[in-house]
Design a protein around this motif. Structure first.
Motif: not given
Lengths: 276, 248
Positions: B158-159, B162-163, B165-166
């Protein structure tokens, strides 16, 4: 600048998250998306950047449908500041971090121009450039992430809870820089924020959401003074607004502690004069 | 991808087994896959994996794990076929021995990976930890380390997502790149992932200490993990399976 046209969105294996969302933000507007947890605020800002694609309806950024281009290709126009800066930072020094962002979106300008741009931003954000981002405080890391976005000079800035976990001083520091960018460069800002005091201080427009729907959109002060709307959205308005509404008798218009103090003094003066 | 490691609530025969029995079954299937050199037996083991998923009522999860593994296996199969020179040539540089070896390698990979993920789908991680401490007498800190490592897998995924995506939002073309190019773009992101993992581990350690981590003993668990007829039958099945792997 940002236009939502009957946008609906549902996460896989879940019910509808966003339903029939329509609103428009003009260039240079500073809008805050407010609402309780689960209202669909973060989904809305992700839709605005194209990180999520609508199930129906469309999102337009400067007239361009977000479905027609990739998110990375839009990065020069749209900057996105996440709640967690650690997901954005990936280099060993603040200078490298800013240059990394610049090289991805402004590579055509040439290395020397990018270096000069990076130095300007470093000075603007009071960084030497040699700091190790991961050794900085959370607020400082958030500023590094913001500086990296500022460097690219986007036309739209999307902020997903940018001040969460920051102390008041750091919060003001970041928000002042965002406001300066909004005012000086006419950057359109769309911000998700749970701190209504920050919303009152910085935003000019509020988009009130509940249950994936837009309940109202309008000037921040008008929205906060609408008790029924605030109750429906499960939002507590800023204290100064609540106090003004509770006191009534002309205090309703006071929207800052200074204005409230002046209203109280004027009221006392008036009472003193009538006693005499 | 994150859901691959999540527990699926249920009351199937497999769900009701003692967590230790499930671990034993997983270990035996893995051991059998490595002991045997029989292609047909490996196919049988694969069928057992699929059957376990079906009985446990997690057919959808089993299928998605299988599909994911087949994609990796296809790449491995191709490498193995192209790099093995021994045996009689069948076509171009492909030999019969190469095909057979590649088949066994990929089957072994799928057979071994499937029960490891399936056991997490049918057992709560807390039950795995408690059963290891209570039944197998594993010291709690070790059992906790194992279960935490498993629990961290979906969090890391998930992390990472998220990274990515950012980084996409700031212009890194993850949404345009494919294959090796995408892989090379992911590598520099290991730094933020590593840092966030260390931070998370540190926070978790502090939280565990604050809750009296070192005070916990075997007697601390309130839930008892008994053995039923199902566990006994599974144990017999495990012995038969292991014997078959050795004899065939």
């Amino acid at each position: 600048m940002i236009r939502f046209e009957d946008v609906s969105f549902a996460y896989p294996d879940q019910g509808s998250s966003i339903r029939d969302l329509s609103f428009e933000l003009e260039r240079g507007e500073f809008a805050a998306v407010i609402g309780a947890n689960g209202a669909g605020k973060s989904t809305t800002v992700r839709l605005a950047d194209g990180l999520l694609r609508p199930s129906s309806g469309r999102v337009l950024i400067d007239g361009e449908d977000t479905r027609n281009s990739q998110v990375s290709a839009r990065a020069r126009k749209v900057g996105f500041l996440f709640q967690n800066p650690d997901r954005q930072i990936c280099k060993n020094t603040v200078r490298e971090e800013i240059l990394f962002g610049l090289r991805t979106v402004r590579s055509e300008e040439g290395e020397s121009a990018l270096q000069a741009r990076a130095e300007r931003i470093l000075a603007e954000f009071s960084f030497t450039g040699d700091e190790e981002p991961f050794a900085l405080s959370r607020g400082q890391r958030q500023r590094v992430a913001l500086a990296s976005i500022f460097a690219a000079e986007p036309e739209v800035l999307i902020l997903d809870e940018p001040t969460t976990g920051l102390d008041y001083r750091e919060c003001c520091h970041i928000m002042d820089q965002i406001r300066r960018m909004n005012e000086e460069r006419q950057v359109t800002v769309m911000m998700v924020c749970h701190d209504m005091e920050v919303v009152l201080d910085y935003a000019s427009k509020a988009l009130v959401m509940a249950g994936g729907r837009l309940l109202a959109a309008g000037p921040v002060r008008e929205v906060f003074r609408n008790r029924e709307l605030m109750e429906k959205a499960s939002v507590l308005p800023p204290q100064v607004i609540s106090l003004g509404l509770r006191l009534g008798d002309g205090y309703e218009t006071a929207d800052t502690p200074e204005a409230m103090a002046e209203a109280v003094l004027a009221h006392r003066k008036k009472e003193g004069a009538s006693d005499e | 991808m994150n859901k691959l490691f999540q527990y699926v609530p249920g009351n199937s025969l497999i769900h009701r087994l003692n967590p230790v029995t499930k671990i034993a079954l997983t270990v035996v299937i893995c051991a059998a896959a490595f002991i045997t050199d029989h292609l047909l037996f490996l196919v049988c083991l694969l069928a057992i994996d699929l059957l376990i998923g079906l009985i446990a009522g997690v057919a959808g999860r089993t299928w998605s794990i299988f599909r994911g593994l087949v994609k990796i296996a296809a790449f491995l199969f191709l490498l193995q076929v192209l790099l093995t020179r021994a045996g009689n040539p069948i076509f171009w540089i492909i030999t019969d021995h190469g095909l057979l070896t590649a088949g066994k390698v990929v089957l072994r990979l799928i057979v071994v990976c499937m029960p490891l993920t399936l056991v997490l789908a049918v057992t709560r991680i807390s039950d795995l930890t408690n059963a290891m401490v209570q039944v197998l007498h594993v010291p709690y800190p070790y059992a906790f380390t194992v279960s935490t490592a498993i629990r961290f897998i979906p969090q890391f995924l998930e992390e990472m997502s998220g990274i990515m995506e950012a980084q996409t939002a700031r212009g890194v073309a993850f949404d345009q790149a494919k294959g090796f190019k995408k892989f090379s773009m992911i590598l520099p992101l290991c730094a933020p992932l590593l840092i966030s993992s260390v931070r998370r581990t540190d926070q978790m350690a502090v939280a565990a200490e604050a809750r009296g981590f070192h005070l916990r003993t075997r007697a601390s668990a309130y839930k008892q993990y008994g053995f039923s007829t199902g566990d006994l039958l599974t144990a017999v099945f495990c012995i038969l399976l292991l014997a078959a792997a050795i004899l065939l």
